[in-house]
Design an enzyme around this catalytic site. Structure first.
Site, PDB file in Angstrom:
ATOM      1  N   ASP A  46      24.430 -30.277  34.209  1.00  0.00           N
ATOM      2  CA  ASP A  46      23.486 -31.265  34.755  1.00  0.00           C
ATOM      3  C   ASP A  46      22.426 -30.572  35.617  1.00  0.00           C
ATOM      4  OD1 ASP A  46      25.144 -30.704  36.888  1.00  0.00           O
ATOM      5  OD2 ASP A  46      25.652 -32.794  37.338  1.00  0.00           O
ATOM      6  N   LYS A 115      32.780 -31.500  31.359  1.00  0.00           N
ATOM      7  CA  LYS A 115      33.111 -30.990  32.697  1.00  0.00           C
ATOM      8  C   LYS A 115      32.805 -32.077  33.718  1.00  0.00           C
ATOM      9  CE  LYS A 115      30.432 -27.767  34.908  1.00  0.00           C
ATOM     10  NZ  LYS A 115      29.952 -28.548  36.055  1.00  0.00           N
ATOM     11  N   GLU A 184      32.863 -23.047  42.350  1.00  0.00           N
ATOM     12  CA  GLU A 184      31.479 -22.778  42.770  1.00  0.00           C
ATOM     13  C   GLU A 184      31.391 -22.678  44.298  1.00  0.00           C
ATOM     14  OE1 GLU A 184      28.515 -25.320  41.022  1.00  0.00           O
ATOM     15  OE2 GLU A 184      26.911 -24.506  42.289  1.00  0.00           O
TER      16      GLU A 184
HETATM   17  O1  KIV Z   1      25.219 -27.816  36.111  1.00  0.00           O
HETATM   18  C1  KIV Z   1      25.522 -26.618  35.978  1.00  0.00           C
HETATM   19  O2  KIV Z   1      24.768 -25.803  35.452  1.00  0.00           O
HETATM   20  C2  KIV Z   1      26.828 -26.198  36.472  1.00  0.00           C
HETATM   21  C3  KIV Z   1      27.121 -24.737  36.524  1.00  0.00           C
HETATM   22  C4  KIV Z   1      26.225 -24.053  37.461  1.00  0.00           C
HETATM   23  C5  KIV Z   1      28.524 -24.463  36.800  1.00  0.00           C
HETATM   24  O3  KIV Z   1      27.622 -27.014  36.816  1.00  0.00           O
END
Ligand code: KIV
Length: 279
Positions: A46, A115, A184
């Protein structure tokens, strides 16, 4: 050419202690390149809200935007396992919403897994999605959708109490059926503890060198960005600079009449060689 990566591939890599290479992509051609380089996991993050759409943060990203970009990436048929982010408010309100939206990312977008951000509180959501046969990646630590709750992008898990909380969240996510967890913005010692405590792989971003794999936002690592980058980003190319130079050269040649030349022009006999254009 290596075989198509699946959740099994990612779990086997973890079991063998092989490092997992993950990267974001949001469009067809980038996904082709990422796929051809042998990256193991490609995330339609996102983060596209910021790098593709110009939002200030990830909160405004919609399901329609995620599906649109996931479709583009899936058309590239990358060798990498294709994970799509569940955007803010697509899974927080109810388990039903979460299953329906995860299903849309797979059915309409072509994602192979999803995710979502958050700890133990999301166990029922994760279980329900996994029971719907959709593999789930968890995401703990500096979860950007909690930006306002954190009061900014702050490294998480710095004190023992929050570190313990994160460790128990990670264990809960593993029990709930996640096949990997993104860590993260946490101290590297904590990321190491989490990685050692789990059987599933951890994918780090700003979490030090001891995770099972690493992920970066592709624009950041290619040097296509505004302002300063966080400490955890390593820039592997100056593509933003190269783009600027190329566009400036094009503009200069158009203004000077140097482009297009005869080699870029058509004539009746097809080669454009025998006549100078009228200027
Ligand atoms: O949105 C994203 O790109 C992410 C990654 C940085 C892990 O969640």
């Amino acid at each position: 050419m290596r075989a198509k990566a699946t959740t099994r591939t990612i779990l086997d890599m973890r079991a063998r202690g092989e490092r997992i290479v993950a990267l974001t992509a949001y469009d067809y051609l980038t996904a082709r390149i990422v796929g051809e380089t042998g990256v193991d996991l490609v995330l339609v993050g996102d983060s596209l809200g910021m790098v593709m759409l110009g939002y200030d943060n990830t909160l405004p990203v919609t399901m329609e935007e995620m599906i649109h970009h996931t479709k583009a990436v899936s058309r590239a048929r990358p060798r990498a396992l294709l994970v799509a982010d569940m955007p803010f408010m697509s899974y927080q309100a109810s388990v039903e919403d979460a299953v329906r939206n995860a299903g849309r990312l797979v059915k309409e977008g072509g994602a192979e897994s999803v995710k979502l951000e958050g700890g133990e509180r999301y166990v029922p959501v994760i279980e329900a999605i996994v029971h719907s046969s959709i593999p789930v990646v968890g995401h703990l630590g500096l979860t950007p959708q909690s930006l306002h709750q954190f009061g900014g992008y702050r490294v998480q898990g710095k004190d023992e109490k929050s570190a313990e909380r994160l460790l128990s969240d990670a264990a809960a996510l593993e029990r709930a059926g996640c096949f990997a967890i993104v860590l993260e913005g946490i101290p590297w010692r904590l990321a190491k503890r989490v990685t050692e405590a789990l059987k599933i792989p951890t994918i780090g971003i700003g979490a030090g060198p001891h995770c099972s794999g690493q992920i970066l936002v592709i624009h950041d690592m290619l040097g296509v960005h505004e302002g300063t980058l966080p400490r955890f980003v390593k820039t592997y190319g100056e593509i933003g600079l190269r783009m600027r130079e190329a566009i400036e050269a094009y503009a200069r040649e158009v203004r000077e009449g140097a482009f297009p030349g005869m080699e870029h022009s058509y004539d009746t006999n097809g080669d454009g060689k025998d006549r100078a254009p009228d200027r």
